[in-house]
Design a protein around this motif. Structure first.
Motif, PDB file in Angstrom:
ATOM      1  N   VAL A 107      50.139  19.898  94.778  1.00  0.00           N
ATOM      2  CA  VAL A 107      50.687  21.255  95.798  1.00  0.00           C
ATOM      3  C   VAL A 107      50.637  21.973  95.717  1.00  0.00           C
ATOM      4  O   VAL A 107      50.249  23.233  96.324  1.00  0.00           O
ATOM      5  CB  VAL A 107      52.177  20.312  96.128  1.00  0.00           C
ATOM      6  CG1 VAL A 107      52.740  22.003  97.270  1.00  0.00           C
ATOM      7  CG2 VAL A 107      52.531  19.206  97.763  1.00  0.00           C
ATOM      8  N   GLU A 108      51.053  22.668  94.477  1.00  0.00           N
ATOM      9  CA  GLU A 108      50.888  23.196  93.955  1.00  0.00           C
ATOM     10  C   GLU A 108      50.067  24.572  93.902  1.00  0.00           C
ATOM     11  O   GLU A 108      49.995  25.859  93.557  1.00  0.00           O
ATOM     12  CB  GLU A 108      51.836  24.002  92.331  1.00  0.00           C
ATOM     13  CG  GLU A 108      53.575  23.577  92.702  1.00  0.00           C
ATOM     14  CD  GLU A 108      54.413  24.514  93.300  1.00  0.00           C
ATOM     15  OE1 GLU A 108      53.661  25.767  93.818  1.00  0.00           O
ATOM     16  OE2 GLU A 108      55.336  24.346  94.463  1.00  0.00           O
ATOM     17  N   CYS A 110      47.073  23.747  95.727  1.00  0.00           N
ATOM     18  CA  CYS A 110      46.586  24.415  96.643  1.00  0.00           C
ATOM     19  C   CYS A 110      47.565  25.442  97.750  1.00  0.00           C
ATOM     20  O   CYS A 110      46.955  26.834  97.815  1.00  0.00           O
ATOM     21  CB  CYS A 110      47.283  23.143  97.959  1.00  0.00           C
ATOM     22  SG  CYS A 110      45.658  22.220  97.796  1.00  0.00           S
ATOM     23  N   ARG A 111      49.122  25.778  97.131  1.00  0.00           N
ATOM     24  CA  ARG A 111      49.665  27.086  96.946  1.00  0.00           C
ATOM     25  C   ARG A 111      48.929  28.449  96.672  1.00  0.00           C
ATOM     26  O   ARG A 111      49.267  29.195  97.325  1.00  0.00           O
ATOM     27  CB  ARG A 111      51.176  26.486  97.087  1.00  0.00           C
ATOM     28  CG  ARG A 111      51.662  26.136  98.301  1.00  0.00           C
ATOM     29  CD  ARG A 111      52.730  25.310  97.894  1.00  0.00           C
ATOM     30  NE  ARG A 111      53.974  24.392  98.914  1.00  0.00           N
ATOM     31  CZ  ARG A 111      54.771  23.825  99.178  1.00  0.00           C
ATOM     32  NH1 ARG A 111      55.544  24.310  97.730  1.00  0.00           N
ATOM     33  NH2 ARG A 111      55.183  23.234  99.575  1.00  0.00           N
ATOM     34  N   GLY A 114      46.503  29.735  98.396  1.00  0.00           N
ATOM     35  CA  GLY A 114      47.435  30.305  99.985  1.00  0.00           C
ATOM     36  C   GLY A 114      46.617  29.057 101.074  1.00  0.00           C
ATOM     37  O   GLY A 114      46.960  29.349 102.260  1.00  0.00           O
ATOM     38  N   GLU A 116      49.096  25.525 102.926  1.00  0.00           N
ATOM     39  CA  GLU A 116      50.191  25.180 102.274  1.00  0.00           C
ATOM     40  C   GLU A 116      50.057  23.661 102.461  1.00  0.00           C
ATOM     41  O   GLU A 116      49.787  23.165 103.308  1.00  0.00           O
ATOM     42  CB  GLU A 116      51.068  25.506 103.874  1.00  0.00           C
ATOM     43  CG  GLU A 116      52.568  25.233 103.869  1.00  0.00           C
ATOM     44  CD  GLU A 116      53.411  25.862 102.511  1.00  0.00           C
ATOM     45  OE1 GLU A 116      54.186  24.971 101.832  1.00  0.00           O
ATOM     46  OE2 GLU A 116      53.258  26.947 101.612  1.00  0.00           O
ATOM     47  N   SER A 118      51.485  19.470 101.167  1.00  0.00           N
ATOM     48  CA  SER A 118      52.950  19.464 101.568  1.00  0.00           C
ATOM     49  C   SER A 118      52.601  17.617 101.836  1.00  0.00           C
ATOM     50  O   SER A 118      51.327  17.246 101.576  1.00  0.00           O
ATOM     51  CB  SER A 118      53.249  19.099 103.226  1.00  0.00           C
ATOM     52  OG  SER A 118      52.355  18.405 104.340  1.00  0.00           O
ATOM     53  N   ALA A 127      47.204  19.441 104.866  1.00  0.00           N
ATOM     54  CA  ALA A 127      47.231  20.638 104.858  1.00  0.00           C
ATOM     55  C   ALA A 127      47.190  20.500 106.480  1.00  0.00           C
ATOM     56  O   ALA A 127      45.846  19.794 106.797  1.00  0.00           O
ATOM     57  CB  ALA A 127      46.163  20.910 104.266  1.00  0.00           C
ATOM     58  N   HIS A 189      40.772  28.034 103.498  1.00  0.00           N
ATOM     59  CA  HIS A 189      40.391  28.518 102.445  1.00  0.00           C
ATOM     60  C   HIS A 189      38.243  28.967 103.102  1.00  0.00           C
ATOM     61  O   HIS A 189      37.819  28.232 101.847  1.00  0.00           O
ATOM     62  CB  HIS A 189      41.010  28.413 101.272  1.00  0.00           C
ATOM     63  CG  HIS A 189      40.877  29.512  99.866  1.00  0.00           C
ATOM     64  ND1 HIS A 189      39.859  29.922 100.083  1.00  0.00           N
ATOM     65  CD2 HIS A 189      41.957  30.047  99.319  1.00  0.00           C
ATOM     66  CE1 HIS A 189      39.713  30.585  99.191  1.00  0.00           C
ATOM     67  NE2 HIS A 189      41.448  31.136  98.760  1.00  0.00           N
TER      68      HIS A 189
END
Length: 328
Positions: A107-108, A110-111, A114, A116, A118, A127, A189
């Motif tokens: 998750v981090e 991906c964040r 950019g 988001e 879950s 996503a 992305h």
């Protein structure tokens, strides 16, 4: 307590080697270490430990197109891998296994790009409400791994092409995959590359665990031991032989008569066979049934047996075409 992080990213795209390496890393992981292993398979379908290969995949079509079928140690559903997919494995002592922490790395990562992401209730990671990472798990002798996919730019047409078995007269008690709505991260992305995802995963690994990451290479590992494991993962018995027994039948009508083939498949082999026909010249039925007994349940092998039966010489092409249509 995890005191050290190791990171291995391989450029080997052979699924049997990569599954062997995953098992080796897990079996040999020290008590205070977590390993993040990133890998890719070229043109491969990977099925779960308890799945029926023929129920999950158009195996003959995959083979015809130069692909490979493989079976992993962990459970879960069938997945398609190509060079637009990045696989991850966390190997660590079972006492230190923490699924939420491990998934936080994804998750981090991906964040940081950019995107988001879950968690979902099915151990998938989403996503934009769609799955890009399916996860599976394995625990053995005090060691564990958590692995999964990261769909970056997978060929979705191939994903549907090989993972959508045709309707056939095959009954199986294997564990079937559950269809999900999937998404490529590059859709969210644009221009995202595998190398960027690898870098983001390595950095998130360090950030989530709060430790520096030491990169290792395969040259530091026991190549002979990994190769021995690779041979097992590549074996017919491992890939096909774990399916529960099931009956298979197919049939058609031709100018020379109607025919039905019935097979009892156990451990990937036709343990018994019966041939029914209303052909005026039915002397081929008994020798054909005998030839099919003990044959591997693959189109090429079955057709080879058909062509070995002298009494089938006039109808062998029809029978092989019939078998080919079943996409077994």
């Amino acid at each position: 307590m995890i005191r050290k992080l190791l990171y291995l990213c391989t450029d080997n795209t052979d699924p049997y080697h990569n599954l062997a390496l995953e098992q080796y890393l897990t079996d040999t992981v020290p008590a205070d270490i977590c390993i993040l292993y990133l890998w890719q398979n070229r043109h491969t379908v990977v099925i779960g430990r308890n799945q029926n290969a023929w129920q999950e995949c158009r195996t003959a079509l995959l083979e015809q197109d130069g692909g490979k079928l493989s079976r992993r140690l962990s459970g879960g559903g069938a997945v398609y891998h190509d060079m637009g997919n990045l696989n991850f494995t966390f190997s660590l002592p079972t006492a230190e296994y923490d699924l939420h922490r491990q998934q936080r790395v994804i998750v981090e990562a991906c964040r940081s790009l950019g995107i988001e992401a879950s968690f979902s209730g099915r151990n998938d990671i989403l996503a934009a409400g769609r799955k890009f990472s399916g996860n599976s798990f394995y625990h053995h002798n005090g060691c564990s791994f958590h692995n999964g996919t990261l769909l970056v730019s997978v060929d979705m047409a191939n994903l549907g092409k090989y993972l959508t078995p045709s309707q056939r007269k095959l009954q199986s008690k294997g564990v079937a995959s559950v269809p999900s709505r999937v998404v490529n991260l590059s859709e969210l992305h644009p221009g995202l590359r595998i190398s960027q995802m690898q870098q983001a995963m390595a950095q998130a690994f360090a950030d989530v665990y709060g430790l520096p990451v030491t990169t290792i290479t395969e040259s530091q590992l026991d190549a002979a031991e990994i190769e021995a494991r690779r041979m097992r993962f590549a074996s017919y018995d491992w890939i096909y032989g774990r399916a529960q027994p099931f009956p298979f039948s197919c049939g058609a009508r031709y100018p020379w008569g109607e025919i039905t083939l019935e097979l009892q498949v156990e451990e990937g082999v036709c343990r018994d066979a019966a041939v029914y026909t209303d052909s005026m010249d039915a002397e081929f039925a008994a020798p054909l049934a005998e030839a099919l007994r003990g044959c591997r349940f693959r189109v090429a092998d079955l057709c080879g047996r058909v062509r070995e039966v002298a009494a089938c010489c006039q109808i062998a092409d029809d029978l092989c075409a019939l078998l080919g249509e079943q996409e077994i």
